[in-house]
Design a protein around this motif. Structure first.
Motif, PDB file in Angstrom:
ATOM      1  N   ARG A 129      33.623  29.199  38.873  1.00 28.30           N
ATOM      2  CA  ARG A 129      32.805  30.420  38.923  1.00 28.30           C
ATOM      3  C   ARG A 129      33.338  31.438  39.942  1.00 28.30           C
ATOM      4  O   ARG A 129      33.457  32.611  39.644  1.00 28.30           O
ATOM      5  CB  ARG A 129      31.355  30.078  39.224  1.00 28.30           C
ATOM      6  CG  ARG A 129      30.427  31.275  39.141  1.00 28.30           C
ATOM      7  CD  ARG A 129      28.953  30.907  39.162  1.00 28.30           C
ATOM      8  NE  ARG A 129      28.539  29.835  38.269  1.00 28.30           N
ATOM      9  CZ  ARG A 129      28.397  29.943  36.948  1.00 28.30           C
ATOM     10  NH1 ARG A 129      28.639  31.076  36.347  1.00 28.30           N
ATOM     11  NH2 ARG A 129      28.000  28.913  36.220  1.00 28.30           N
ATOM     12  N   SER A 130      33.672  31.010  41.144  1.00 34.12           N
ATOM     13  CA  SER A 130      34.123  31.963  42.167  1.00 34.12           C
ATOM     14  C   SER A 130      35.448  32.611  41.781  1.00 34.12           C
ATOM     15  O   SER A 130      35.645  33.808  42.009  1.00 34.12           O
ATOM     16  CB  SER A 130      34.236  31.292  43.541  1.00 34.12           C
ATOM     17  OG  SER A 130      35.254  30.323  43.549  1.00 34.12           O
ATOM     18  N   TYR A 131      36.341  31.857  41.159  1.00 33.41           N
ATOM     19  CA  TYR A 131      37.628  32.412  40.723  1.00 33.41           C
ATOM     20  C   TYR A 131      37.429  33.423  39.591  1.00 33.41           C
ATOM     21  O   TYR A 131      38.114  34.441  39.530  1.00 33.41           O
ATOM     22  CB  TYR A 131      38.584  31.308  40.279  1.00 33.41           C
ATOM     23  CG  TYR A 131      38.953  30.370  41.401  1.00 33.41           C
ATOM     24  CD1 TYR A 131      39.957  30.700  42.307  1.00 33.41           C
ATOM     25  CD2 TYR A 131      38.301  29.155  41.565  1.00 33.41           C
ATOM     26  CE1 TYR A 131      40.303  29.844  43.334  1.00 33.41           C
ATOM     27  CE2 TYR A 131      38.635  28.297  42.597  1.00 33.41           C
ATOM     28  CZ  TYR A 131      39.633  28.643  43.482  1.00 33.41           C
ATOM     29  OH  TYR A 131      39.965  27.804  44.508  1.00 33.41           O
ATOM     30  N   VAL A 132      36.484  33.119  38.718  1.00 39.25           N
ATOM     31  CA  VAL A 132      36.171  34.027  37.605  1.00 39.25           C
ATOM     32  C   VAL A 132      35.558  35.311  38.158  1.00 39.25           C
ATOM     33  O   VAL A 132      35.950  36.416  37.766  1.00 39.25           O
ATOM     34  CB  VAL A 132      35.229  33.353  36.581  1.00 39.25           C
ATOM     35  CG1 VAL A 132      34.727  34.353  35.554  1.00 39.25           C
ATOM     36  CG2 VAL A 132      35.935  32.185  35.896  1.00 39.25           C
ATOM     37  N   GLN A 133      34.621  35.185  39.078  1.00 36.11           N
ATOM     38  CA  GLN A 133      33.966  36.360  39.660  1.00 36.11           C
ATOM     39  C   GLN A 133      34.961  37.248  40.410  1.00 36.11           C
ATOM     40  O   GLN A 133      34.812  38.460  40.438  1.00 36.11           O
ATOM     41  CB  GLN A 133      32.827  35.930  40.595  1.00 36.11           C
ATOM     42  CG  GLN A 133      31.646  35.365  39.844  1.00 36.11           C
ATOM     43  CD  GLN A 133      30.584  34.745  40.760  1.00 36.11           C
ATOM     44  OE1 GLN A 133      30.844  34.454  41.927  1.00 36.11           O
ATOM     45  NE2 GLN A 133      29.403  34.525  40.210  1.00 36.11           N
ATOM     46  N   GLN A 134      35.985  36.643  40.988  1.00 43.89           N
ATOM     47  CA  GLN A 134      37.001  37.403  41.716  1.00 43.89           C
ATOM     48  C   GLN A 134      38.059  37.985  40.775  1.00 43.89           C
ATOM     49  O   GLN A 134      38.945  38.708  41.222  1.00 43.89           O
ATOM     50  CB  GLN A 134      37.680  36.513  42.758  1.00 43.89           C
ATOM     51  CG  GLN A 134      36.747  36.044  43.850  1.00 43.89           C
ATOM     52  CD  GLN A 134      37.367  34.931  44.693  1.00 43.89           C
ATOM     53  OE1 GLN A 134      38.549  34.642  44.616  1.00 43.89           O
ATOM     54  NE2 GLN A 134      36.533  34.287  45.499  1.00 43.89           N
ATOM     55  N   GLY A 135      37.991  37.630  39.493  1.00 40.61           N
ATOM     56  CA  GLY A 135      38.946  38.151  38.522  1.00 40.61           C
ATOM     57  C   GLY A 135      40.297  37.455  38.536  1.00 40.61           C
ATOM     58  O   GLY A 135      41.250  37.926  37.929  1.00 40.61           O
TER      59      GLY A 135
END
Length: 133
Positions: free
Chosen positions: A29-35
């Motif tokens: 999730r955090s990697y996705v949110q950071q793009g």
């Protein structure tokens, strides 16, 4: 009876894949949110697109999550590599080594210019090279 069992198994497999996909998405999730990573599922294939630089923790999580997904489903996994730096090479190679047992179900997609840097063994993994722009 055979027809019904086959369709029930397909439904159960799709459900298992959806559950594993959600677990994978939660893990990153955090990697996705950071793009830096995009995750997509289409017809049983799980696609992880590395769009930005990822750290050692990502590779460790990816190893565990992908192995778990492959153990519990019949899905395939595609790793699309769009950005890669030399500092990631050791972690990338470790990931590939850990996933090599299921290499027949893993596709690595990258631009031709990244071929030498990524060092993907095409006798283990499916290597898909995109033409250099």
């Amino acid at each position: 009876k055979e027809f019904a069992e086959r369709h029930l198994l397909i439904g159960a497999e799709q459900s298992a894949t959806a559950v594993q996909f959600e677990k994978l998405r939660d893990s990153f999730r955090s990697y996705v949110q950071q793009g830096r990573v995009r995750i997509h599922m289409e017809q049983g294939n799980i696609s992880l697109r590395l769009q930005g630089l990822v750290d050692q923790a990502f590779y460790a999580k990816a190893s565990r999550a992908i192995k778990h997904l492959l153990k519990h489903t019949t899905s395939t996994v595609t790793l699309h590599v769009e950005q890669f730096q030399e500092e990631q090479r050791h972690h990338w190679q470790r990931l590939l080594h850990r996933l090599s047992r299921n290499g027949d179900r893993i596709y690595v997609s990258a631009n031709e210019r990244l071929k030498e840097v990524l060092e993907v063994d095409s006798s283990v993994f499916h290597l898909v090279l995109e033409p250099a722009a």
